[in-house]
Write a protein that holds these residues in place. Structure first.
Motif, short mmCIF file in Angstrom:
data_model
loop_
_atom_site.label_atom_id
_atom_site.label_comp_id
_atom_site.label_asym_id
_atom_site.label_seq_id
_atom_site.Cartn_x
_atom_site.Cartn_y
_atom_site.Cartn_z
N PRO A 96 4.49 -17.59 -3.74
CA PRO A 96 3.69 -16.33 -3.49
C PRO A 96 4.71 -15.39 -2.47
O PRO A 96 4.68 -14.00 -2.78
CB PRO A 96 2.39 -16.51 -2.99
N GLU A 97 5.16 -15.85 -1.59
CA GLU A 97 5.99 -15.12 -0.62
C GLU A 97 6.99 -14.56 -1.20
O GLU A 97 7.57 -13.25 -0.99
CB GLU A 97 6.39 -15.91 0.78
N VAL A 98 8.02 -15.15 -1.86
CA VAL A 98 9.20 -14.83 -2.55
C VAL A 98 8.96 -13.89 -3.46
O VAL A 98 9.40 -12.85 -3.66
CB VAL A 98 9.86 -16.10 -2.99
N ARG A 99 7.89 -13.90 -4.18
CA ARG A 99 7.37 -13.09 -5.45
C ARG A 99 7.03 -11.66 -4.72
O ARG A 99 7.30 -10.71 -5.14
CB ARG A 99 6.30 -13.66 -6.15
N ARG A 100 6.50 -11.43 -3.68
CA ARG A 100 5.86 -10.47 -2.97
C ARG A 100 7.03 -9.76 -1.92
O ARG A 100 7.14 -8.64 -2.20
CB ARG A 100 4.74 -10.58 -1.78
N LEU A 101 8.03 -10.38 -1.49
CA LEU A 101 8.77 -9.85 -0.48
C LEU A 101 10.31 -9.64 -0.87
O LEU A 101 10.99 -8.83 -0.45
CB LEU A 101 8.99 -10.89 0.66
N ARG A 102 10.70 -10.35 -2.07
CA ARG A 102 12.18 -10.32 -2.65
C ARG A 102 12.13 -9.00 -3.90
O ARG A 102 11.25 -9.00 -4.63
CB ARG A 102 12.63 -11.54 -2.98
#
Length: 300
Positions: free
Chosen positions: A175-181
């Protein structure tokens, strides 16, 4: 609470009509239909559906096997939905993550999956011990002779084992990679993810996270743009983006908790100090709200 249905069949000679009718009868205003194998992890209709789901939505299927064929894959998908604030419901199975009973059932499934893995490990160790006791030479004869077919099988098994490990940790990083990259560079994404991990958990490195992301892009679980080069930002804009990312990952997080998270990440304040104040966090959050990076209303 909007209900969104997903219906799937495996072959062209099958029809999703019956599933779609059951889903509409259950209150699904929209039903997404797909012809694909349950073991296929790159189902385009399902992947596009995931991108459209919003917090408060409920993804509904007729049976669990319409969503996934393996227990580990099912749990990974549901954890990904929960990370987005999306509920999951199966009409034929006692799984409804919006209810305490459904969550309990999900916990039982998770325990069953862990037990299955433990039993497999135990049987493997017993088999190896028995073989050694009988004087048999361990290892694969094909590997000893460097047979190409045997080497490919071993590589495929190692690759599958690596993917299973990624599945087990997916809720921590996907979820963090999807949101932040690619809004943030990999170094910042790694620090944000590691700051949320429980004490004693294995920390991510930049290289390991990039390898994991590349694998998930190949499998169709992440969009290819996450691998693009990060956009250059001024120092203040970078801090604002990091604060907005932390706030966006936990809607109920307070200003003080954001400050604590920044200190755990060893992030310096705009004035170069190690200690973060609530006022500094609020200033960056206000800027992020002005630029539309996060919702306007947040707890103080």
């Amino acid at each position: 609470m909007p209900f969104i249905g997903y219906a799937r069949v495996s072959t062209d000679d099958q029809s999703t009509t019956a599933q779609a009718e059951d889903l509409r009868a259950a209150g699904c205003a929209r039903v997404h239909q797909e012809q694909a194998s349950g073991g296929d992890r790159t189902r385009p209709v399902l992947n596009r559906l995931f991108e459209t789901l919003r917090p408060g939505d409920t993804l509904v299927v007729v049976r669990l096997d319409r969503l996934a064929r393996s227990l580990s894959h099912l749990l990974e998908v549901i954890e990904g939905l929960e990370a987005k604030g999306v509920h999951f419901k199966s009409l034929r199975d006692p799984v409804d993550t919006s209810s305490p009973q459904g969550k309990f059932t999900l916990q039982v499934l998770g325990a069953a999956a862990e037990l299955e893995r433990a039993l497999i490990r135990e049987r493997t160790l017993v088999g190896l011990k028995s073989a050694r006791a009988k004087g048999r030479i361990g290892g694969n004869p094909g590997l000893r002779s460097k047979d190409p077919s045997a080497l490919r099988k071993v590589q495929a098994a190692r690759d599958e084992a690596l993917f299973r490990r990624l599945e087990e940790s997916a809720q921590d990083w996907v979820p963090e990679v999807r949101r932040l990259r690619p809004d943030l560079p990999w170094e910042d994404v790694v620090r944000i993810i590691n700051a949320r991990l429980p004490s004693g958990a294995r920390q991510w490195s930049r290289e390991r996270l990039i390898r994991a992301a590349k694998r998930y892009v190949r499998e169709g679980f992440l969009e290819s743009h996450v691998l693009e080069r990060a956009r250059r930002r001024e120092p203040d804009d970078r801090l604002m983006t990091i604060v907005a990312a932390i706030a966006g990952s936990a809607p109920d997080i307070t200003l003080q908790q954001i400050a604590d998270r920044l200190e755990a990440m060893r992030e310096r304040t705009p004035r170069g100090r190690a200690k973060w104040s609530v006022s500094s966090v609020k200033m960056l959050l206000d800027r992020a709200k002005t630029q539309g990076l996060i919702p306007a209303e947040r707890p103080e």
